[in-house]
Scaffold this motif. Sequence first.
Motif, PDB file in Angstrom:
ATOM      1  N   PHE A  67       0.837  -1.608  -0.094  1.00 52.21           N
ATOM      2  CA  PHE A  67      -0.192   0.018   0.099  1.00 52.21           C
ATOM      3  C   PHE A  67       0.714   1.324   0.135  1.00 52.21           C
ATOM      4  O   PHE A  67       0.651   2.290  -0.813  1.00 52.21           O
ATOM      5  CB  PHE A  67      -1.181  -0.020   0.812  1.00 52.21           C
ATOM      6  CG  PHE A  67      -2.130  -0.785   1.282  1.00 52.21           C
ATOM      7  CD1 PHE A  67      -2.574  -1.019   0.200  1.00 52.21           C
ATOM      8  CD2 PHE A  67      -2.474  -1.587   2.342  1.00 52.21           C
ATOM      9  CE1 PHE A  67      -3.773  -1.665  -0.094  1.00 52.21           C
ATOM     10  CE2 PHE A  67      -4.029  -2.574   1.815  1.00 52.21           C
ATOM     11  CZ  PHE A  67      -4.728  -2.490   0.938  1.00 52.21           C
ATOM     12  N   ALA A  86      -5.448  -2.289   4.477  1.00 49.13           N
ATOM     13  CA  ALA A  86      -6.838  -1.810   3.362  1.00 49.13           C
ATOM     14  C   ALA A  86      -7.320  -0.793   4.448  1.00 49.13           C
ATOM     15  O   ALA A  86      -7.417   0.306   3.864  1.00 49.13           O
ATOM     16  CB  ALA A  86      -7.420  -2.690   2.696  1.00 49.13           C
ATOM     17  N   SER A 100      -4.926   1.245   5.251  1.00 52.97           N
ATOM     18  CA  SER A 100      -4.010   2.690   4.436  1.00 52.97           C
ATOM     19  C   SER A 100      -5.790   3.486   3.868  1.00 52.97           C
ATOM     20  O   SER A 100      -4.954   4.881   3.372  1.00 52.97           O
ATOM     21  CB  SER A 100      -3.681   2.149   2.912  1.00 52.97           C
ATOM     22  OG  SER A 100      -2.887   2.275   2.242  1.00 52.97           O
ATOM     23  N   ASP A 132      -3.742  -0.420  -5.098  1.00 53.13           N
ATOM     24  CA  ASP A 132      -4.853  -0.355  -4.605  1.00 53.13           C
ATOM     25  C   ASP A 132      -5.739  -1.256  -4.200  1.00 53.13           C
ATOM     26  O   ASP A 132      -5.934  -1.021  -2.789  1.00 53.13           O
ATOM     27  CB  ASP A 132      -5.797   0.135  -5.740  1.00 53.13           C
ATOM     28  CG  ASP A 132      -5.488   1.537  -6.672  1.00 53.13           C
ATOM     29  OD1 ASP A 132      -5.250   2.966  -5.995  1.00 53.13           O
ATOM     30  OD2 ASP A 132      -4.850   1.319  -7.742  1.00 53.13           O
ATOM     31  N   ARG A 147      -9.178   0.975  -0.980  1.00 54.55           N
ATOM     32  CA  ARG A 147      -8.579  -0.226  -1.072  1.00 54.55           C
ATOM     33  C   ARG A 147      -9.002  -0.919  -0.825  1.00 54.55           C
ATOM     34  O   ARG A 147     -10.304  -1.229  -0.142  1.00 54.55           O
ATOM     35  CB  ARG A 147      -6.628  -0.080   0.237  1.00 54.55           C
ATOM     36  CG  ARG A 147      -6.327   0.909   0.402  1.00 54.55           C
ATOM     37  CD  ARG A 147      -5.594   1.430  -0.765  1.00 54.55           C
ATOM     38  NE  ARG A 147      -4.168   2.626  -0.442  1.00 54.55           N
ATOM     39  CZ  ARG A 147      -3.616   3.587  -1.816  1.00 54.55           C
ATOM     40  NH1 ARG A 147      -4.682   3.453  -2.362  1.00 54.55           N
ATOM     41  NH2 ARG A 147      -3.077   3.769  -1.527  1.00 54.55           N
TER      42      ARG A 147
END
Length: 129
Positions: A71, A114, A117, A76, A125
């Motif tokens: 990340f 995710a 991030s 992504d 994400r």
Amino acid sequence: MSGRAITQVTERAVALRGALTERVVVADGAMGTMLQASEATLADFGGHEGCNEVLNVTRPDIVRAVHDAYFDAGADCVTTNTFGANLGNLSEYDIPERIAELSEAGARLAREAADASAAAVGRPRWVLG
């Protein structure tokens, strides 16, 4: 899965499909290579040398660091560390009964990375599993 969790999964899937129609969406690279570079010890593998999925529970910090690195590099999407969490592979290590445990842990770590991030950069994400 609760109704809210299903809604979140659906919303993420819709957002990913939308992003795919608008731009190039970048996914992570080789999870196994990154884990090998971590120099995890035999003890880290719980005696199951080379079974990367065990690291999801014995060394979640290593797995999480790999997700975070992808990340941070601009990915992504990350994939879960669950490629070998299947009957054939885990049977070779005499731990086939751990499929669900290792898969859930791998998915949870990727989702946590995710979400962290996404909060830090202010854009979605995704986790691919």
